[in-house]
Motif scaffolding. Structure first.
Motif, mmCIF file in Angstrom:
data_model
loop_
_atom_site.group_PDB
_atom_site.id
_atom_site.type_symbol
_atom_site.label_atom_id
_atom_site.label_comp_id
_atom_site.label_asym_id
_atom_site.label_seq_id
_atom_site.Cartn_x
_atom_site.Cartn_y
_atom_site.Cartn_z
ATOM 1 N N ARG A 174 86.970 33.456 58.365
ATOM 2 C CA ARG A 174 87.448 32.787 57.147
ATOM 3 C C ARG A 174 87.665 33.796 56.027
ATOM 4 O O ARG A 174 88.644 33.714 55.263
ATOM 5 C CB ARG A 174 86.442 31.724 56.708
ATOM 6 C CG ARG A 174 86.293 30.551 57.670
ATOM 7 C CD ARG A 174 85.167 29.630 57.246
ATOM 8 N NE ARG A 174 85.451 28.953 55.975
ATOM 9 C CZ ARG A 174 84.560 28.227 55.307
ATOM 10 N NH1 ARG A 174 83.310 28.115 55.778
ATOM 11 N NH2 ARG A 174 84.893 27.625 54.191
ATOM 12 N N GLN A 210 82.384 32.681 59.403
ATOM 13 C CA GLN A 210 82.559 33.056 58.003
ATOM 14 C C GLN A 210 83.347 34.358 57.873
ATOM 15 O O GLN A 210 84.144 34.518 56.945
ATOM 16 C CB GLN A 210 81.196 33.196 57.314
ATOM 17 C CG GLN A 210 81.262 33.396 55.806
ATOM 18 C CD GLN A 210 81.769 32.182 55.043
ATOM 19 O OE1 GLN A 210 81.839 31.082 55.591
ATOM 20 N NE2 GLN A 210 82.133 32.379 53.792
ATOM 21 N N MET A 240 88.385 28.250 50.980
ATOM 22 C CA MET A 240 88.547 29.051 52.192
ATOM 23 C C MET A 240 87.238 29.701 52.631
ATOM 24 O O MET A 240 86.973 29.825 53.835
ATOM 25 C CB MET A 240 89.623 30.116 51.985
ATOM 26 C CG MET A 240 91.038 29.563 51.860
ATOM 27 S SD MET A 240 92.322 30.842 51.872
ATOM 28 C CE MET A 240 92.331 31.294 53.622
ATOM 29 N N VAL A 241 86.417 30.139 51.677
ATOM 30 C CA VAL A 241 85.148 30.783 52.038
ATOM 31 C C VAL A 241 83.951 30.125 51.359
ATOM 32 O O VAL A 241 82.821 30.602 51.490
ATOM 33 C CB VAL A 241 85.175 32.299 51.706
ATOM 34 C CG1 VAL A 241 86.190 33.007 52.576
ATOM 35 C CG2 VAL A 241 85.457 32.539 50.235
#
Length: 245
Positions: free
Chosen positions: A9, A6, A57-58
């Motif tokens: 990312r 994470q 994306m996250v």
């Protein structure tokens, strides 16, 4: 392992976000010079780009609740991180901000600040700053727009409590405009500092407007109650348990 993935990312997301900021800004300048209102279109495009990329994306999705203000109003908003600014700017049709006067020297930011009728203020001198805000807002009353104010004067970490500054009440009384309180929980997922961005649903919620006519103390009590009660509810909805009251 999840935290490490994470974090990577998040780093990639932040990198592309800050690459796109000057790119969109520079490419949008000719459009702004052609037509002033294009400044709002460029801002909306960039902010919605960030919202879209954050979602995949996250894993940070975002939503707007309540009726989005469209008239000449003041918006008293909770400020927890850069993301709540982006959410506001993604939906308000003619937003303008009160911003630090030092940003007048930032080339791209300054252009968009001018073309959106935003108000530069020297925040180092409180009394002079309030007078400057009132004068600048009054001067721009004939230009429709939604002036965003952060009543606590700075970003406040999710779950933390800071006092409300009287400047919002002074603007409310001097301009005679309605004030729309706005709550958020973005700080749960997008902290004030650091790279990590957490998945979830970041919410910006507009509340019923506070009409002109209240005394200063009554107004300050009402706006703080609306913003804080709404934000606390959204933060609890997002899973935050420790909230200062």
């Amino acid at each position: 392992m999840w935290n490490a993935i994470q974090w990577v990312r998040s780093l990639l997301f932040i990198t592309q976000m800050y690459i796109m900021l000057p790119l969109v800004g520079f490419l949008g300048v000719p459009l702004v010079w052609i037509k002033r209102d294009n400044a709002f279109k460029v801002i909306h495009f960039y902010c919605n780009w960030v919202r879209w990329t954050a979602s995949w994306m996250v894993g940070l999705k975002s939503e707007i609740r309540g009726e989005v203000p469209t008239g000449e109003v003041l918006i008293a908003a909770k400020h927890q991180s850069f993301f709540d600014i982006l959410l506001l700017a993604s939906v308000l049709p003619r937003l303008k901000f009160i911003y630090k006067s030092q940003l007048k020297w930032a080339p791209i930011i300054n252009i968009y600040a001018i073309y959106t009728n935003s108000v530069p203020v020297n925040r180092g001198k409180k009394g002079a700053a309030i007078k400057q805000m009132v004068a600048a807002v009054k001067d721009g009353q004939k230009k429709p727009g939604q002036l965003v104010i952060f009543p606590q004067g700075t970003r406040v970490a999710a779950g933390s409590k800071k006092p409300y500054k009287v400047g919002t009440g002074v603007l409310y009384n001097e301009t005679g405009q309605p004030v729309v309180p706005a709550s958020t929980n973005v700080g749960v997922f997008w902290k004030r500092h650091g790279i990590m961005r957490y998945p979830g649903v970041a919410v910006l919620e507009f509340h019923d407007p506070i009409e002109p006519g209240l005394a200063l103390d009554a107004f300050m009590e009402r706006v703080e109650d609306a913003v804080e009660t709404g934000s606390n509810a959204l933060m609890r909805e997002a899973g935050l348990k420790e909230i200062e009251t």
